[in-house]
Design an enzyme around this catalytic site. Structure first.
Site, PDB file in Angstrom:
ATOM      1  N   HIS A 259     -10.857  -2.816   7.158  1.00 11.98           N
ATOM      2  CA  HIS A 259     -11.530  -3.727   6.226  1.00 11.98           C
ATOM      3  C   HIS A 259     -11.961  -5.047   6.848  1.00 11.98           C
ATOM      4  CE1 HIS A 259      -9.228  -1.081   3.419  1.00 11.98           C
ATOM      5  NE2 HIS A 259     -10.400  -1.079   2.828  1.00 11.98           N
TER       6      HIS A 259
ATOM      7  N   ASP B 220      -1.501  -2.756  -3.997  1.00 11.54           N
ATOM      8  CA  ASP B 220      -1.791  -1.327  -3.971  1.00 11.54           C
ATOM      9  C   ASP B 220      -0.454  -0.617  -4.164  1.00 11.54           C
ATOM     10  OD1 ASP B 220      -4.490  -1.651  -3.865  1.00 11.54           O
ATOM     11  OD2 ASP B 220      -4.796  -0.622  -1.958  1.00 11.54           O
TER      12      ASP B 220
ATOM     13  N   ASP C 206       0.826  -1.215   0.000  1.00 13.73           N
ATOM     14  CA  ASP C 206       0.000   0.000   0.000  1.00 13.73           C
ATOM     15  C   ASP C 206       0.863   1.269   0.000  1.00 13.73           C
ATOM     16  OD1 ASP C 206      -2.906  -1.310   0.777  1.00 13.73           O
ATOM     17  OD2 ASP C 206      -1.247  -2.354   1.735  1.00 13.73           O
TER      18      ASP C 206
ATOM     19  N   ASP D 275      -5.289  -3.264   4.657  1.00 12.72           N
ATOM     20  CA  ASP D 275      -5.448  -2.388   5.815  1.00 12.72           C
ATOM     21  C   ASP D 275      -4.116  -1.677   6.019  1.00 12.72           C
ATOM     22  OD1 ASP D 275      -8.078  -2.381   6.669  1.00 12.72           O
ATOM     23  OD2 ASP D 275      -7.875  -4.335   7.650  1.00 12.72           O
TER      24      ASP D 275
ATOM     25  N   TYR E  57      -1.183   4.495  -6.191  1.00  6.57           N
ATOM     26  CA  TYR E  57      -2.455   5.172  -5.887  1.00  6.57           C
ATOM     27  C   TYR E  57      -2.711   6.270  -6.895  1.00  6.57           C
ATOM     28  CZ  TYR E  57      -2.881   2.595  -1.603  1.00  6.57           C
ATOM     29  OH  TYR E  57      -3.046   1.578  -0.704  1.00  6.57           O
TER      30      TYR E  57
HETATM   31  C1  LIG Z   1       2.150  11.344  -8.511  1.00  4.36           C
HETATM   32  O1  LIG Z   1       2.616  12.266  -9.481  1.00  4.36           O
HETATM   33  C2  LIG Z   1       2.039  12.102 -10.775  1.00  4.36           C
HETATM   34  C3  LIG Z   1       2.732  13.055 -11.718  1.00  4.36           C
HETATM   35  O2  LIG Z   1       2.732  14.360 -11.202  1.00  4.36           O
HETATM   36  C4  LIG Z   1       0.531  12.335 -10.680  1.00  4.36           C
HETATM   37  O3  LIG Z   1      -0.057  12.127 -11.931  1.00  4.36           O
HETATM   38  C5  LIG Z   1      -0.059  11.368  -9.654  1.00  4.36           C
HETATM   39  O4  LIG Z   1      -1.426  11.623  -9.481  1.00  4.36           O
HETATM   40  C6  LIG Z   1       0.663  11.494  -8.316  1.00  4.36           C
HETATM   41  N1  LIG Z   1       0.162  10.462  -7.423  1.00  4.36           N
HETATM   42  C7  LIG Z   1      -0.242  10.686  -6.188  1.00  4.36           C
HETATM   43  C8  LIG Z   1      -0.785   9.521  -5.433  1.00  4.36           C
HETATM   44  O5  LIG Z   1      -0.202  11.776  -5.663  1.00  4.36           O
END
Ligand SMILES: *[C@@H]1O[C@H](CO)[C@@H](O)[C@H](O)[C@H]1NC(C)=O
Ligand SMILES: *[C@@H]1O[C@H](CO)[C@@H](O)[C@H](O)[C@H]1NC(C)=O
Length: 324
Positions: free
Chosen positions: A216, A75, A42, A243, A78
């Site tokens: 969860h 995970d 995660d 989790d 994200y």
């Molecule tokens: C990490 O950075 C990328 C590029 O800037 C962006 O698209 C992405 O949403 C970011 N991820 C998170 C989890 O903040």
């Protein structure tokens, strides 16, 4: 001559494809037969939510234990996995974060539910290894590390609610659907592989929980379909994430230990449900797990972002375990 060779080759291909078995990787133990590794889950958030702190301490502990490889319990990226193989998150959340020398080892990864919300097949694409050669992610596979066999399982397709509400979150079920056929073939392959395993340590890895006292809770589909098999084949540990915390839960009816290593980045959910009788340890913050395995002992440790050991225990296999 050429014809009979072709015919032989063709029947071999048919034979292989008809025994849909789990892909197997060989990862040698150290020359003294032992094995050390870290497990993390995660995590992929561009270093935020203490992901970088956890990565730094993994580097320190990885060096200390001279680890052989790293397990990711899913995970990985994200909020919605990778968009495609060119998604910059792969570097921002993986390559540029786990930079310590000791972490320049093979990573074995499974997918989590958030990975399925993006382009799941991008994470499985071997082309990512051209960007970072450490990366190896498959749906389900086996790592044969001599004294230990690791069975990596794709647990997201088990969870019925992900199939039910496609409007809320889209899941990438390409090469998975239909659910029933997929999970019954996976369980069949796993059962054969567990039955064939002669390793001292049998360790099963999946993203979703079997036992958990956090947000969860248990995953009922896995408790029903997977757990009896793990007990039946004498699995020593089940390691999951999902989790966002660290947990150790033991059993009264078997030898299996349940480990949650879901503290790779965003944690502190503040959720702990009525304590389970077998709860040995719970930590609501970030951290990771190490395993040190030998022919007789398993040493397991949980660490926080400062590298402090919060909980540890040892499993010893007596000689009589082998002869009964
Ligand atoms: C990490 O950075 C990328 C590029 O800037 C962006 O698209 C992405 O949403 C970011 N991820 C998170 C989890 O903040
Ligand atoms: C980072 O870790 C520290 C120490 O555990 C904690 O106090 C802090 O809340 C964490 N930050 C986040 C964003 O989770």
């Amino acid at each position: 001559m050429v014809h009979s060779l072709l015919a032989a080759l063709f029947s071999l291909i048919l034979y292989c494809s008809s025994m849909a078995e789990l892909t197997r990787f060989f990862h040698p133990a150290k020359s003294d037969g032992t094995l050390s590794l870290l497990a993390i889950g995660d995590w992929g958030r561009n270093g935020t939510f203490n992901q970088s702190l956890v990565a730094y301490q993994m580097g320190v502990i990885g060096e200390e234990l001279d680890i052989d490889f790293i397990i990711s319990v899913g995970d990985n990226f994200y909020e919605s996995g990778l968009r495609d193989v060119d998604d910059i998150s792969f570097e921002e959340s993986f390559s540029k974060i786990y930079t310590a020398k000791s972490l320049q080892k093979q990573w074995y990864s499974v997918l989590g539910n958030h990975d399925y919300r993006g382009n799941a097949m991008a994470q499985l694409d071997p082309i990512l290894r051209q960007i970072d050669s450490r990366w190896l992610c498959m749906r389900s596979f086996i790592v044969d590390a001599e004294i230990a066999n690791f069975f990596f399982l794709d647990t997201t397709p088990f969870v019925k609610k992900y199939w039910k509400n496609p409007k809320k979150n889209q899941y990438d079920w390409r090469e998975v659907a239909p659910r029933k056929r997929y999970i019954s073939s996976l369980l069949k392959d796993l059962e054969i592989a567990l039955g064939e395993s002669a390793a001292t340590w049998k360790i099963v890895i999946g993203h979703h929980t079997l036992r958990s006292v956090s947000e969860h809770g248990e995953t009922p589909e896995l408790v029903k379909l997977l757990l009896p098999m793990l007990i039946n084949y004498g699995v020593d540990m089940y390691i999951n994430g999902h989790d966002h915390c660290l947990q150790h839960i033991s059993s009264t009816d078997s030898f299996i230990h349940f480990l949650t290593s879901g503290g790779g980045s965003k944690a502190w959910r503040g959720i702990i449900m009525p304590t389970m009788e077998n709860l040995q340890f719970f930590y609501d913050g970030q951290g990771f797990v190490s395993l040190q395995l030998s022919a007789t002992d398993a040493n397991i440790k949980f660490y926080n972002v400062f590298g402090d050991v919060l909980h540890e225990w040892k499993i010893t296999k007596e000689f009589y375990d082998y002869i009964v």
